[in-house]
Design an enzyme around this catalytic site. Structure first.
Site, mmCIF file in Angstrom:
data_model
loop_
_atom_site.group_PDB
_atom_site.id
_atom_site.type_symbol
_atom_site.label_atom_id
_atom_site.label_comp_id
_atom_site.label_asym_id
_atom_site.label_seq_id
_atom_site.Cartn_x
_atom_site.Cartn_y
_atom_site.Cartn_z
ATOM 1 C CE LYS A 111 -3.975 -1.769 2.604
ATOM 2 N NZ LYS A 111 -4.986 -1.523 1.575
ATOM 3 N NE ARG A 147 -11.015 -9.566 -2.232
ATOM 4 C CZ ARG A 147 -11.301 -8.649 -3.151
ATOM 5 N NH1 ARG A 147 -11.563 -8.998 -4.398
ATOM 6 N NH2 ARG A 147 -11.337 -7.376 -2.824
HETATM 7 N N1 BES Z 1 -8.246 -3.636 4.347
HETATM 8 C C1 BES Z 1 -8.355 -3.217 3.007
HETATM 9 C C2 BES Z 1 -9.636 -2.437 2.738
HETATM 10 C C3 BES Z 1 -9.657 -1.012 3.185
HETATM 11 C C4 BES Z 1 -8.890 -0.061 2.548
HETATM 12 C C5 BES Z 1 -10.489 -0.624 4.185
HETATM 13 C C6 BES Z 1 -8.956 1.253 2.947
HETATM 14 C C7 BES Z 1 -10.572 0.690 4.566
HETATM 15 C C8 BES Z 1 -9.795 1.626 3.956
HETATM 16 C C9 BES Z 1 -8.350 -4.422 2.068
HETATM 17 O O1 BES Z 1 -7.587 -5.499 2.470
HETATM 18 C C10 BES Z 1 -7.803 -3.958 0.771
HETATM 19 O O2 BES Z 1 -6.659 -3.606 0.735
HETATM 20 N N2 BES Z 1 -8.627 -3.967 -0.267
HETATM 21 C C11 BES Z 1 -8.227 -3.523 -1.538
HETATM 22 C C12 BES Z 1 -8.777 -4.480 -2.562
HETATM 23 C C13 BES Z 1 -8.232 -4.273 -3.941
HETATM 24 C C14 BES Z 1 -6.772 -4.630 -3.979
HETATM 25 C C15 BES Z 1 -9.019 -5.118 -4.904
HETATM 26 C C16 BES Z 1 -8.787 -2.123 -1.734
HETATM 27 O O3 BES Z 1 -9.916 -1.860 -1.291
HETATM 28 O O4 BES Z 1 -8.091 -1.294 -2.296
HETATM 29 MN MN MN Z 2 -5.559 -5.308 1.842
#
Ligand code: BES
Ligand code: MN
Ligand code: ZN
Length: 492
Positions: free
Chosen positions: A270, A344
């Site tokens: 990230k 997931r």
């Molecule tokens: N934990 C995150 C989701 C999230 C991101 C919650 C920001 C709250 C704020 C999750 O594991 C994630 O990183 N999801 C990705 C999925 C994507 C790679 C398809 C996302 O939402 O960017």
């Molecule tokens: Mn994630």
């Protein structure tokens, strides 16, 4: 905090002994229901331009003639709903904060009747106003002086209000536990920490906990969960909680909570900004623990299983890589195209594990997608379920607990983006409808039971000045289970 109800005698709220009296009013005139001394003071404040009879407005008065409480706060509610009552009480409490008030009395005039719903709302508002995080900040402000809150009720509502206070306190304790877990940083709230908190809950009657280790998960074939955990040096935990409030033969509700104690994104790292907030990525797990806390207090007649796959998502030489293919416990293979879509990957194996309980319903709770935040913002959680009745039950529970959700679609068309050249499915769809494709991924593991998914990415915590975990959706989940227990008892 001590909560109780009181049916005031002659003189009504004006004659009640307390250090402060908060009077919730509604409408555009001084309510006729107010005792004379309070009505006069309220009218004077309005006439002086100190109190507008408009939602959100408050007035602070001291030494009101004919009123026993030395401090009086008028606070205006938008309407007669419990939600407006909660907001008005919160505004009133903000004025009380930092004063010498030890015993507080709360009255309603023209606003919500002090019944079960508003009593619960009162407890939630007080808990919210008095919560202070201290676990890693010993210098945090000391607790306020407030010790007791008395809700003034009519005789006819006394029993209902008492029940509301009791439920409200159990839910507040659950919310508190969830917040305490989620607010702790990732170096404190590890998978091991979550397992310890679960074990503490097992001291309550009817609750048992079992913690599966990496080896156990290997034996079970949880290849998807294991692939997320393989990049982390923190030992993974798969926590199994059971609350047995009904006959052994009664099918349980299974709650599955995402327990990523820190989400760096893994190799699909990230960006740095606000990455600290990914300590909250165990908010789903925290809500399962919090709900079990409420069950421990209320002991309803229902069976509930809680499943928490817990691990960090880290980059390392051992971490899973984009393009890697893993085999889930269900036997379905997954091409991991983005290691940041890890929620997931841990939930799918927990959903397969849920099958063994022959559940009445399975609800998973996860801070799953940033896309859900874009879709719904921070007010409502995303609710996904192919089953209309289950969706309606959960939406109603959210409304009752003032912890609202909003139903999102699960049409088969949304599943198409998950196609993979190298496995049964990919772990990501396109950018469009990201919260929905995530739900569709989970749906592929839920063929054997009734299922719903709550995406709490927008509701589990607040950013900015008010930064912190919210404890949501403990109120929704607790009301869902209480309604199910009540329906069972009534033979429905
Ligand atoms: N934990 C995150 C989701 C999230 C991101 C919650 C920001 C709250 C704020 C999750 O594991 C994630 O990183 N999801 C990705 C999925 C994507 C790679 C398809 C996302 O939402 O960017
Ligand atoms: Mn994630
Ligand atoms: Zn995550």
């Amino acid at each position: 905090m001590d909560f109780k109800t009181l049916v005031p005698g002659a003189g009504g709220a004006a004659a009640v002994a307390a250090d402060a009296l908060v009077v919730v009013v509604a409408g555009d005139a001084v309510p006729a229901a107010l005792p004379k001394a309070l009505a006069t003071a309220c009218q004077q404040a309005v006439d002086a331009g100190d109190f507008e009879l408009k939602a959100g407005r408050t007035a602070w008065l001291t030494g009101v003639a004919g009123v026993k409480a030395p401090r009086v706060v008028f606070t205006h509610a938008a309407d007669a709903s419990a939600a407006a009552f909660r907001k008005a009480v919160a505004a009133g409490l903000a004025l009380i904060k930092g004063t010498g008030t030890v015993q507080l009395a709360v009255a309603s005039a023209g606003a919500a009747e002090p019944d079960a719903a508003s009593a619960e709302a009162l407890v939630a508002a007080v808990a919210e106003a008095t919560y202070i995080y201290r676990a890693t900040k010993p210098s945090a402000a000391p607790a306020g002086k407030l010790k007791g809150v008395t809700l003034l009720v009519g005789k006819a509502q006394a029993d209902a209000a008492e029940t509301g206070l009791k439920q409200g306190q159990a839910i507040a304790a659950g919310v508190h536990l969830a917040r305490e877990c989620a607010n702790r940083p990732g170096n404190v709230c590890t998978p091991t920490y979550l397992a310890q908190e679960a074990k503490k809950l097992a001291k309550a009657p009817r609750i048992k906990v079992e913690v599966l280790e990496r080896k156990d998960c290997e034996k079970l074939g949880m290849g998807s969960f294991l692939s997320v955990a393989q990049g982390s040096d923190e030992p993974l935990k798969f926590i199994v909680l059971r609350y047995s409030g009904a006959a052994k033969t009664a099918a349980p509700v299974v709650l599955v909570g995402k327990g990523i104690t820190f989400d760096t994104g893994g190799i699909s790292l990230k960006p740095g900004a606000e990455m600290d907030e990914m300590k909250y990525d165990m908010g789903g797990a925290a809500s399962v623990l919090g709900t079990f806390k409420a069950l421990a207090d209320l002991q309803p007649a229902i069976n509930v299983v809680g499943l928490i796959p817990a691990t960090e998502n880290m980059p390392s030489g051992k971490a899973v890589k984009p393009g890697d293919v893993v085999t889930s416990m269900s036997g379905q293979t997954i091409e991991i195209l983005n290691t940041d879509a890890e929620g997931r990957l841990i939930l799918c194996d927990a959903l397969t594990y849920a099958e063994r309980f022959k559940p009445a319903a399975v609800v998973d709770i996860a801070t799953l997608t940033g896309a859900c935040v874009i879709a719904l913002g921070h007010h409502r959680s995303g609710l996904f379920s192919p089953d209309d009745a289950l969706a309606a039950e959960l939406l109603a529970a959210g409304d009752k607990g003032q912890d609202p959700a909003w139903r999102m679609p699960t049409d088969a068309e949304y599943d198409e983006g998950l196609k993979s050249h190298y496995a049964d499915m990919a772990n990501i769809g396109g950018r469009a409808g990201g919260a929905i494709t995530a739900a569709m991924f989970l749906k592929r593991y839920t063929g054997k039971f009734l299922w719903a998914h709550l995406d709490i990415a927008g509701t589990a915590w607040k950013s900015g000045a008010a930064k912190g975990a919210t404890g949501r959706p403990v109120p929704l989940l607790t009301h869902f289970l209480l309604s199910r227990a009540a329906a069972r008892a009534a033979g429905r």
